[in-house]
Design a protein around this motif. Structure first.
Motif, PDB file in Angstrom:
ATOM      1  N   ASN A   1       0.853  -1.181   0.000  1.00 18.68           N
ATOM      2  CA  ASN A   1       0.000   0.000   0.000  1.00 18.68           C
ATOM      3  C   ASN A   1       0.890   1.232   0.000  1.00 18.68           C
ATOM      4  OD1 ASN A   1      -1.290   2.287   1.812  1.00 18.68           O
ATOM      5  ND2 ASN A   1      -2.957   1.210   0.770  1.00 18.68           N
ATOM      6  N   TRP A   2       0.655   2.113  -0.973  1.00 20.49           N
ATOM      7  CA  TRP A   2       1.512   3.277  -1.170  1.00 20.49           C
ATOM      8  C   TRP A   2       1.391   4.309  -0.055  1.00 20.49           C
ATOM      9  CZ3 TRP A   2       5.112   2.133  -4.382  1.00 20.49           C
ATOM     10  CH2 TRP A   2       4.868   1.173  -5.351  1.00 20.49           C
ATOM     11  N   SER A   3       0.236   4.455   0.530  1.00 21.60           N
ATOM     12  CA  SER A   3       0.053   5.430   1.604  1.00 21.60           C
ATOM     13  C   SER A   3       0.730   4.972   2.899  1.00 21.60           C
ATOM     14  CB  SER A   3      -1.438   5.685   1.842  1.00 21.60           C
ATOM     15  OG  SER A   3      -1.639   6.646   2.845  1.00 21.60           O
TER      16      SER A   3
ATOM     17  N   LYS B   1       3.145   2.831   2.945  1.00 17.60           N
ATOM     18  CA  LYS B   1       4.541   2.498   2.606  1.00 17.60           C
ATOM     19  C   LYS B   1       4.943   1.170   3.264  1.00 17.60           C
ATOM     20  CE  LYS B   1       6.003   7.282   1.927  1.00 17.60           C
ATOM     21  NZ  LYS B   1       4.699   7.841   1.797  1.00 17.60           N
TER      22      LYS B   1
ATOM     23  N   TYR C   1      -4.466   1.176  -2.983  1.00 14.05           N
ATOM     24  CA  TYR C   1      -4.516   2.627  -3.160  1.00 14.05           C
ATOM     25  C   TYR C   1      -5.305   3.403  -2.110  1.00 14.05           C
ATOM     26  CZ  TYR C   1      -2.540   1.202  -7.586  1.00 14.05           C
ATOM     27  OH  TYR C   1      -1.736   0.636  -8.538  1.00 14.05           O
ATOM     28  N   SER C   2      -5.839   2.740  -1.106  1.00 13.37           N
ATOM     29  CA  SER C   2      -6.486   3.483  -0.014  1.00 13.37           C
ATOM     30  C   SER C   2      -5.452   4.371   0.654  1.00 13.37           C
ATOM     31  CB  SER C   2      -7.068   2.523   1.020  1.00 13.37           C
ATOM     32  OG  SER C   2      -8.175   1.849   0.495  1.00 13.37           O
ATOM     33  N   VAL C   3      -5.921   5.541   1.115  1.00 12.68           N
ATOM     34  CA  VAL C   3      -4.999   6.479   1.768  1.00 12.68           C
ATOM     35  C   VAL C   3      -5.373   6.634   3.243  1.00 12.68           C
ATOM     36  CG1 VAL C   3      -4.418   7.743  -0.330  1.00 12.68           C
ATOM     37  CG2 VAL C   3      -6.351   8.483   1.046  1.00 12.68           C
ATOM     38  N   LYS C   4      -4.346   6.887   4.053  1.00 17.88           N
ATOM     39  CA  LYS C   4      -4.568   7.053   5.487  1.00 17.88           C
ATOM     40  C   LYS C   4      -5.545   8.198   5.735  1.00 17.88           C
ATOM     41  CE  LYS C   4      -0.040   7.198   6.391  1.00 17.88           C
ATOM     42  NZ  LYS C   4       1.205   7.318   7.182  1.00 17.88           N
TER      43      LYS C   4
ATOM     44  N   GLN D   1      -5.706   1.808  12.018  1.00 13.34           N
ATOM     45  CA  GLN D   1      -5.590   2.911  11.060  1.00 13.34           C
ATOM     46  C   GLN D   1      -6.775   2.863  10.100  1.00 13.34           C
ATOM     47  OE1 GLN D   1      -3.038   5.519  10.463  1.00 13.34           O
ATOM     48  NE2 GLN D   1      -4.872   6.140   9.363  1.00 13.34           N
TER      49      GLN D   1
ATOM     50  N   MET E   1      -8.521   4.004   6.663  1.00 12.65           N
ATOM     51  CA  MET E   1      -8.067   4.406   5.335  1.00 12.65           C
ATOM     52  C   MET E   1      -9.287   4.573   4.441  1.00 12.65           C
ATOM     53  SD  MET E   1      -4.713   2.002   5.016  1.00 12.65           S
ATOM     54  CE  MET E   1      -3.926   3.047   3.792  1.00 12.65           C
ATOM     55  N   HIS E   2      -9.186   5.452   3.442  1.00 11.45           N
ATOM     56  CA  HIS E   2     -10.308   5.716   2.534  1.00 11.45           C
ATOM     57  C   HIS E   2      -9.882   5.558   1.084  1.00 11.45           C
ATOM     58  CE1 HIS E   2     -12.779   8.378   5.523  1.00 11.45           C
ATOM     59  NE2 HIS E   2     -12.554   7.164   5.970  1.00 11.45           N
ATOM     60  N   TYR E   3     -10.868   5.195   0.254  1.00  8.41           N
ATOM     61  CA  TYR E   3     -10.659   5.148  -1.189  1.00  8.41           C
ATOM     62  C   TYR E   3     -11.995   5.457  -1.862  1.00  8.41           C
ATOM     63  CZ  TYR E   3      -9.101   3.765  -5.790  1.00  8.41           C
ATOM     64  OH  TYR E   3      -8.777   3.783  -7.113  1.00  8.41           O
TER      65      TYR E   3
END
Length: 135
Positions: free
Chosen positions: A37-39, A41, A77-80, A101, A103-105
């Motif tokens: 997950n990129w957000s 890391k 691709y969900s972000v924190k 945590q 996370m949203h997408y």
């Protein structure tokens, strides 16, 4: 795939089975049961708890079940959203985690999807639950 809209026990069971099938296919394609997950890391791992908790919550409505068809995209691709929080007291399934945590997408045609990731004491991140939260 025909996802029922109703609220009957039968509709709920059908949606649970659809979610179970999505996870089975995803695990076949990802035998390590994890994805980067990129957000965060870091890798998000899928465990039995991920499947059962998501089946229980996402099967409650059509949109959440529909969102599950995009499982890989949501995981990657969900972000924190906000800061990690302490697990809810009295929730047995969250006792495993040191932090939770959110996370949203945003999924086109479905709306915002919330993924909850549990963070263990050793730093391992486990997908805890996925649900659609608004249109």
């Amino acid at each position: 795939m025909n996802i029922p809209f109703g609220n009957s026990k039968e509709d709920y069971k059908i949606r649970e089975e659809i979610i179970s099938q999505v996870y089975r296919r995803w695990i076949e394609e990802n035998p390590d049961k994890r994805v980067y997950n990129w957000s965060l890391k870091d890798y998000i791992n899928i465990r039995y708890l991920s499947i059962t908790e998501t089946m229980h919550h996402a099967a409650k409505n059509h949109r959440s079940t529909l969102a599950m068809l995009q499982l890989d995209t949501i995981l990657r691709y969900s972000v924190k959203f906000g800061r990690p929080k302490r697990p809810k007291k009295g929730v047995k399934n969250q006792e495993l985690f040191m932090q939770i945590q959110e996370m949203h997408y945003e999924l086109v045609g479905i709306g915002m999807v919330k993924m909850t990731v549990g963070i263990k004491r050793n730093g391992e991140k486990i997908q805890y639950c996925i649900t659609a939260i608004k249109a």
